[in-house]
Design a protein around this motif. Structure first.
Motif, PDB file in Angstrom:
ATOM      1  N   PRO A  25       0.801  -1.228   0.000  1.00  0.00           N
ATOM      2  CA  PRO A  25       0.000   0.000   0.000  1.00  0.00           C
ATOM      3  C   PRO A  25       0.836   1.282   0.000  1.00  0.00           C
ATOM      4  O   PRO A  25       1.891   1.361   0.639  1.00  0.00           O
ATOM      5  CB  PRO A  25      -0.826  -0.135   1.277  1.00  0.00           C
ATOM      6  CG  PRO A  25      -1.028  -1.611   1.421  1.00  0.00           C
ATOM      7  CD  PRO A  25       0.300  -2.203   0.998  1.00  0.00           C
ATOM      8  N   PHE A  26       0.312   2.289  -0.745  1.00  0.00           N
ATOM      9  CA  PHE A  26       1.011   3.568  -0.846  1.00  0.00           C
ATOM     10  C   PHE A  26       0.016   4.724  -0.916  1.00  0.00           C
ATOM     11  O   PHE A  26      -1.160   4.552  -1.264  1.00  0.00           O
ATOM     12  CB  PHE A  26       1.946   3.586  -2.062  1.00  0.00           C
ATOM     13  CG  PHE A  26       1.281   3.271  -3.383  1.00  0.00           C
ATOM     14  CD1 PHE A  26       0.716   4.274  -4.164  1.00  0.00           C
ATOM     15  CD2 PHE A  26       1.224   1.959  -3.849  1.00  0.00           C
ATOM     16  CE1 PHE A  26       0.113   3.978  -5.385  1.00  0.00           C
ATOM     17  CE2 PHE A  26       0.631   1.649  -5.063  1.00  0.00           C
ATOM     18  CZ  PHE A  26       0.068   2.662  -5.832  1.00  0.00           C
ATOM     19  N   PHE A  27       0.507   5.917  -0.592  1.00  0.00           N
ATOM     20  CA  PHE A  27      -0.246   7.177  -0.619  1.00  0.00           C
ATOM     21  C   PHE A  27       0.152   7.924  -1.894  1.00  0.00           C
ATOM     22  O   PHE A  27       1.284   7.793  -2.369  1.00  0.00           O
ATOM     23  CB  PHE A  27       0.119   7.995   0.625  1.00  0.00           C
ATOM     24  CG  PHE A  27      -0.348   9.430   0.607  1.00  0.00           C
ATOM     25  CD1 PHE A  27      -1.648   9.767   0.953  1.00  0.00           C
ATOM     26  CD2 PHE A  27       0.534  10.454   0.282  1.00  0.00           C
ATOM     27  CE1 PHE A  27      -2.068  11.093   0.956  1.00  0.00           C
ATOM     28  CE2 PHE A  27       0.124  11.788   0.281  1.00  0.00           C
ATOM     29  CZ  PHE A  27      -1.188  12.094   0.622  1.00  0.00           C
ATOM     30  N   PHE A  28      -0.762   8.715  -2.465  1.00  0.00           N
ATOM     31  CA  PHE A  28      -0.406   9.467  -3.670  1.00  0.00           C
ATOM     32  C   PHE A  28      -1.180  10.774  -3.766  1.00  0.00           C
ATOM     33  O   PHE A  28      -2.255  10.929  -3.178  1.00  0.00           O
ATOM     34  CB  PHE A  28      -0.660   8.626  -4.935  1.00  0.00           C
ATOM     35  CG  PHE A  28      -2.104   8.241  -5.117  1.00  0.00           C
ATOM     36  CD1 PHE A  28      -2.994   9.074  -5.755  1.00  0.00           C
ATOM     37  CD2 PHE A  28      -2.563   7.018  -4.640  1.00  0.00           C
ATOM     38  CE1 PHE A  28      -4.327   8.720  -5.916  1.00  0.00           C
ATOM     39  CE2 PHE A  28      -3.890   6.653  -4.790  1.00  0.00           C
ATOM     40  CZ  PHE A  28      -4.765   7.503  -5.428  1.00  0.00           C
ATOM     41  N   ILE A  29      -0.608  11.700  -4.490  1.00  0.00           N
ATOM     42  CA  ILE A  29      -1.314  12.929  -4.864  1.00  0.00           C
ATOM     43  C   ILE A  29      -1.006  13.215  -6.334  1.00  0.00           C
ATOM     44  O   ILE A  29       0.042  12.841  -6.847  1.00  0.00           O
ATOM     45  CB  ILE A  29      -0.910  14.151  -4.003  1.00  0.00           C
ATOM     46  CG1 ILE A  29       0.591  14.432  -4.107  1.00  0.00           C
ATOM     47  CG2 ILE A  29      -1.327  13.972  -2.563  1.00  0.00           C
ATOM     48  CD1 ILE A  29       1.013  15.688  -3.371  1.00  0.00           C
ATOM     49  N   ILE A  30      -1.951  13.854  -7.002  1.00  0.00           N
ATOM     50  CA  ILE A  30      -1.720  14.382  -8.347  1.00  0.00           C
ATOM     51  C   ILE A  30      -1.891  15.887  -8.228  1.00  0.00           C
ATOM     52  O   ILE A  30      -2.939  16.368  -7.792  1.00  0.00           O
ATOM     53  CB  ILE A  30      -2.689  13.777  -9.373  1.00  0.00           C
ATOM     54  CG1 ILE A  30      -2.395  12.281  -9.519  1.00  0.00           C
ATOM     55  CG2 ILE A  30      -2.547  14.472 -10.715  1.00  0.00           C
ATOM     56  CD1 ILE A  30      -3.322  11.551 -10.459  1.00  0.00           C
TER      57      ILE A  30
END
Length: 417
Positions: free
Chosen positions: A382-387
């Motif tokens: 699992p990972f966190f992301f932003i665009i």
């Protein structure tokens, strides 16, 4: 009391299967809503268990901006305070939102971002002409008159509008039960994004691989691979709270104004251990300190869709008055008989390599953690992301992947590997 239904719809389609269009961001003002974005994420995370999360902070800010345009008194101040506009002179936030969205949607040849806003007004009810004028001025909102008593027809009309503005990716957003004879106005906000990686993944390098979930189980997923020049850094919170060192990878889209930032804890560290340290200043620290270098990237395909009831979430963030009988939305009409009965956002995100629909994996890539010549980002957990827009800091999209696209053992693609 009459009810004002607010639907904040966001569609965020990252599909690099198609060519995109873009925008010039030379003179865009700096976005000031990053703290609000992070607070929203933490509220959704607290309620999300082990689920994927996907939402658009900027879409929520725009929808609240439309409500704020019709608000006065405590209703107005709560929105300004929560979103992060209280340090601005009153009214400046409308120009800020207008400039951000306008600049992001200017024509170019790199990617496409589309914002669309619409108002549906109850026929026979008099609305403040100045409010309607400002809605058109700042938000370019379409204005339609409907009869909310004919709830099925209204739901069909709004859903049709939503489909048209989201490339038919969001369907049946609303139903007849969402409207009644006391509904007076519905606001709908849609955002659509489509972009291509600057460094694209080659479909023939995609193969099945195990993804380790935080609950200890494993699923099979399609793992994309490439070696390329990206923005990369390793960070530590100075304690063991986040498991020590974690990786941050920023992958630009064509034109480099937009990028996806991936934050990955160590393999043995649950994402839940990292999430508490995520704050607005840290987002800026990541962006300022990643350095361009050659990186090996293993990123799963993933597709996430989520419908969020924002009412309780916004109330937790301090926006309470507009949802009660004390609401003051008198800038919309002459009376104080409106309050917000519904606040919803629906988001869709798909991440692939270009031409992924035709990718039949050849299994040519040997996924290994040994003899690594360059930094390696292995997003097999699992990972966190932003665009985000790299010039303004505007966060179009934020979320986490707890479970990527799952491939079943009897899947044709799986068997070909």
């Amino acid at each position: 009391m009459l009810i004002l239904d607010v639907v904040s719809l966001m569609l965020f389609l990252l599909s690099i299967l198609l060519p995109g269009y873009g925008c010039r961001a030379a003179d865009i003002p700096e976005d000031t809503t990053s703290e609000f974005s992070v607070r929203l994420y933490h509220r959704l995370q607290a309620a999300g268990g082990q689920d994927n999360i996907v939402f658009s902070p900027l879409s929520v800010a725009v929808a609240l901006g439309m409500v704020e345009l019709g608000a006065r008194g405590a209703s107005l101040e709560e929105i300004r305070q929560a979103v992060g506009f209280s340090h601005l002179l009153p009214g400046v936030e409308f120009s800020l939102l207008q400039n951000l969205t306008t600049a992001l949607t200017e024509d170019d040849a790199h990617y496409m971002i589309r914002f669309a806003n619409s108002l549906y007004l109850q026929e026979g009810v008099t609305f403040n002409p100045e409010f309607l004028h400002l809605m058109r001025k700042y938000f370019q909102a379409d204005v339609e008159t409907v009869n909310f008593s004919e709830s099925s027809a209204v739901a069909e009309q709004i859903n049709h509008w939503v489909e048209n503005h989201t490339e038919r990716k969001i369907r049946s957003l609303l139903s007849a039960e969402d409207f009644s004879s006391i509904t007076r106005l519905t606001l709908v906000n849609a955002v659509y994004f489509r972009g291509s990686w600057k460094n694209q993944f080659r479909p023939e390098n995609t193969r099945t691989f195990s993804f380790s979930k935080d609950d200890g189980s494993e699923v099979q997923t399609l793992m994309m691979y490439q070696q390329g020049d990206f923005y990369y850094g390793e960070f530590s919170d100075g304690s063991q709270e986040a498991g020590g060192v974690y990786q941050v990878l920023e992958m630009p889209y064509e034109g480099e104004d937009m990028s996806m930032m991936i934050v990955l804890p160590r393999q043995e560290v649950p994402l839940a251990s990292l999430e508490p340290i995520i704050k607005a200043p840290l987002l800026e620290e990541w962006a300022n300190n990643v350095k361009r270098q050659k990186v090996e990237v293993y990123l799963p395909r993933f597709k996430v869709e989520q419908k969020i009831d924002l009412k309780n979430t916004l109330q937790d963030l301090g926006i309470k008055n507009i949802f009660t009988n004390e609401a003051d939305l008198s800038a919309m009409t002459d009376g104080k008989d409106l309050y917000i009965g519904k606040a919803v956002q629906k988001a869709y995100l798909e991440v692939t390599e270009e031409g992924a629909e035709g990718a039949v994996g050849s299994g040519m890539i040997a996924l290994t953690r040994t003899l690594v010549l360059y930094p390696q980002v292995m997003a097999d957990h699992p990972f966190f992301f932003i665009i985000r827009n790299r010039r303004t800091g505007s966060i179009l999209f934020m979320g986490r992947v707890m479970t990527p696209e799952v491939i079943e053992p009897n899947d044709l693609y799986f068997e070909s590997i």
